[in-house]
Design a protein around this motif. Structure first.
Motif, short mmCIF file in Angstrom:
data_model
loop_
_atom_site.label_atom_id
_atom_site.label_comp_id
_atom_site.label_asym_id
_atom_site.label_seq_id
_atom_site.Cartn_x
_atom_site.Cartn_y
_atom_site.Cartn_z
N ASN A 86 -48.90 30.02 -3.72
CA ASN A 86 -47.58 30.57 -3.53
C ASN A 86 -46.64 29.52 -2.96
OD1 ASN A 86 -48.64 30.50 -0.93
ND2 ASN A 86 -47.50 32.29 -0.29
N MET A 87 -47.16 28.33 -2.80
CA MET A 87 -46.32 27.23 -2.34
C MET A 87 -46.94 25.92 -2.78
SD MET A 87 -47.20 27.19 1.72
CE MET A 87 -46.85 25.49 2.05
N ARG A 135 -41.78 27.61 -2.50
CA ARG A 135 -42.49 28.70 -1.82
C ARG A 135 -42.03 30.01 -2.44
NH1 ARG A 135 -45.04 29.45 3.18
NH2 ARG A 135 -44.44 27.36 3.80
N ILE A 136 -42.99 30.82 -2.90
CA ILE A 136 -42.68 32.14 -3.43
C ILE A 136 -43.58 33.15 -2.72
CG2 ILE A 136 -41.88 31.33 -5.68
CD1 ILE A 136 -44.61 32.05 -6.85
N PRO A 137 -43.15 34.41 -2.65
CA PRO A 137 -44.00 35.41 -1.96
C PRO A 137 -45.24 35.75 -2.79
CG PRO A 137 -42.05 36.44 -2.89
CD PRO A 137 -41.90 34.96 -3.12
N GLU A 156 -37.73 35.83 -5.83
CA GLU A 156 -37.61 35.53 -4.41
C GLU A 156 -38.32 34.23 -4.11
OE1 GLU A 156 -38.69 38.73 -1.74
OE2 GLU A 156 -38.36 40.17 -3.35
N GLY A 157 -37.90 33.59 -3.03
CA GLY A 157 -38.54 32.37 -2.60
C GLY A 157 -37.55 31.24 -2.44
N THR A 158 -38.07 30.06 -2.20
CA THR A 158 -37.22 28.88 -2.03
C THR A 158 -37.78 27.73 -2.85
OG1 THR A 158 -38.45 28.15 -0.08
CG2 THR A 158 -36.49 29.49 0.31
#
Length: 169
Positions: A161-162, A149-151, A136-138
């Motif tokens: 996380n980013m 960015r990831i959770p 997950e993430g962008t």
């Protein structure tokens, strides 16, 4: 002296000319524009003509190997916490992923599940150390800037996380 300079001129022009289709930003210095926890250091590295091979060991834990692959790059963002007084209090996190040499895989709206990406925690912390597949993430690339960015998927562990990195031209 004039003859010497004139003799070198063609070589200088060839050496300074840009290569058509080259990704010069990959070899330059990169500027980390995002926040880094003050008790450590953040580093970013791009490995040119490399790819990731993600494997599982005998205990079911993930790990990776870096393989030579023309036209691909491996990007690695690392946070290293400064060590304290104890031998085993070291702590490091890393995000590592693969993309094509032009970063065109990282278009806006990229489904991060289609990106070979791992998040790693390296510490003396039971049940939490190791690599985790990022699902997950962008992640995107625009205007010579890489954004990710990831959770927070590891409770009480994850510092990064980013990140945002401006790639040098």
């Amino acid at each position: 002296m004039k003859k010497f300079i004139l003799a070198l001129l063609p070589f200088l022009l060839i050496a300074c000319a840009s290569k058509k289709g080259a990704t010069a930003f990959i070899d330059g210095e990169h500027t980390i524009e995002s926040w880094c926890p003050p008790e450590g250091d953040c580093k970013f590295e791009i490995m040119k003509d490399k790819s990731l091979i993600i494997k599982t060991d005998g205990t079911g834990k993930l790990y990776y190997l870096v393989n030579d692959t023309p036209g691909r790059i491996v990007a690695k963002y690392v946070y290293i916490k400064k060590s304290g007084a104890y031998q085993d209090d070291g702590y490091r996190e890393e995000i590592i992923f693969e993309t094509d040499a032009r970063l065109s895989d990282l278009v806006v709206g990229n489904n991060i599940k289609n990106t070979k990406m791992l998040f790693g925690v390296h510490c003396f912390c039971r049940e939490k150390a190791g690599f985790y597949k990022v699902n997950e993430g962008t992640v995107s690339y625009s205007n010579e800037t890489l954004h990710l960015r990831i959770p927070n998927n590891i409770i009480d562990q994850q510092q990064i996380n980013m990140f945002t990195v401006r790639l040098a031209k």
